[in-house]
Design an enzyme around this catalytic site. Structure first.
Site, PDB file in Angstrom:
ATOM      1  CE1 TYR A   1      -4.244  -1.255  -0.407  1.00  0.00           C
ATOM      2  CE2 TYR A   1      -3.387  -2.993   1.007  1.00  0.00           C
ATOM      3  CZ  TYR A   1      -4.346  -2.515   0.125  1.00  0.00           C
ATOM      4  OH  TYR A   1      -5.403  -3.321  -0.240  1.00  0.00           O
TER       5      TYR A   1
ATOM      6  CD  GLN B   1     -17.844   0.571  -6.491  1.00  0.00           C
ATOM      7  OE1 GLN B   1     -17.274  -0.513  -6.580  1.00  0.00           O
ATOM      8  NE2 GLN B   1     -18.754   0.961  -7.374  1.00  0.00           N
ATOM      9  CG  ASN B   2     -12.457   5.035  -7.226  1.00  0.00           C
ATOM     10  OD1 ASN B   2     -12.557   3.855  -7.566  1.00  0.00           O
ATOM     11  ND2 ASN B   2     -12.850   6.034  -7.998  1.00  0.00           N
TER      12      ASN B   2
ATOM     13  CG  HIS C   1     -14.669  -0.364  -1.393  1.00  0.00           C
ATOM     14  ND1 HIS C   1     -14.758  -0.533  -2.755  1.00  0.00           N
ATOM     15  CD2 HIS C   1     -15.796  -0.941  -0.872  1.00  0.00           C
ATOM     16  CE1 HIS C   1     -15.879  -1.171  -3.055  1.00  0.00           C
ATOM     17  NE2 HIS C   1     -16.522  -1.425  -1.927  1.00  0.00           N
TER      18      HIS C   1
ATOM     19  CB  THR D   1     -18.871   1.418 -11.149  1.00  0.00           C
ATOM     20  OG1 THR D   1     -19.036   0.156 -10.497  1.00  0.00           O
ATOM     21  CG2 THR D   1     -20.220   2.069 -11.335  1.00  0.00           C
ATOM     22  CB  SER D   2     -17.808  -3.407 -13.717  1.00  0.00           C
ATOM     23  OG  SER D   2     -17.563  -3.761 -12.367  1.00  0.00           O
TER      24      SER D   2
END
Length: 241
Positions: free
Chosen positions: A60, A93-94, A111, A180-181
């Site tokens: 990270y 979501q990032n 997230h 986004t998927s």
């Protein structure tokens, strides 16, 4: 008088990896199960952290250094500009901080946040990661001496911010999905909580099938161009006003 001023329409935006990809941020979905040559479950799961926390911290830190060199793109900046006319809330979501650096005011990270670490013994104790932190240690201990972990929702863990995200989706006058998927749950389910009749816009060059959700306008474009198209549509139709 302020109390007589018309309320701004609430524009709730759900953003995914596609908006950050145009700033050069790679995701594990760019390759088959590998993230920068590491098996995803070794560096992004609860089990992986339990097995080798040092590796996860080092991984990270590399993502943080990559983020340091990235800049918000026009899609991020347009979202900030829309605050002039709309009450904008972003559900992302990032884990990057590009929305913050673009100047957006209301951001909910589903997230987690890459530039933060938190205590293993006290989850409410959170620190910002600095250049000094990354240079002197892989961020395994906080300034208070606690063992730390990335402030990230790993695979195999619950998403604590999903309830506030659902509440935002339910409150939307306009709902927008960007990049986004729609396959990552629970985030992908947010569309199901938007009130019937609320305009929904979905921006993605390769959009998922949303046939089960009524009233979705698909903008088949990358995030930056799609946001320009959206602004033209909102201004032209005065959607949600």
């Amino acid at each position: 008088m302020d109390k007589d001023r018309k309320r701004k329409p609430r524009l709730v935006v759900s953003t995914g990896a596609g908006i950050s990809a145009e700033s050069g941020i790679r995701t594990f979905r760019d390759a088959d199960g590998l993230w920068e040559n590491f098996p995803v479950m070794d560096v992004a799961s609860a089990d992986g952290f339990a097995r080798n926390p040092e590796l996860v911290h080092q991984f990270y830190n590399e993502r943080r250094r990559a983020l340091r060199d990235a800049q918000p793109n026009d899609a991020h900046k347009i979202l900030r500009e829309l605050e002039k006319d709309y009450d904008v809330y972003i559900i992302t979501q990032n884990v990057d901080d590009l929305h913050e650096r673009a100047g957006s005011s209301n951001i909910l990270h589903l997230h987690g946040e890459l530039m933060k670490i938190r205590s293993l013994s006290n989850p409410d104790y959170i620190e910002e990661v600095t250049e000094e932190t990354m240079a002197t240690t892989p961020a395994t201990r906080g300034r208070n001496g606690d063992l730390m972990r990335p402030h990230i929702v790993f695979f195999q863990e619950a998403v604590p911010n999903i309830e506030p995200a659902i509440e935002l989706a339910q409150s939307a006058d306009i709902f927008v999905v960007i990049g986004t998927s729609l396959v990552v749950y629970p985030a992908a389910a947010l569309l199901n909580y938007v009130r019937p009749g609320t305009p929904i816009y979905y921006i993605d060059p390769n959009p998922a099938d949303v046939g089960g959700v009524a009233g979705v306008t698909v903008i088949r474009e990358p995030a930056t161009q799609g946001m320009r198209t959206l602004v033209s549509m909102l201004r032209g139709g005065e959607a949600g006003k």
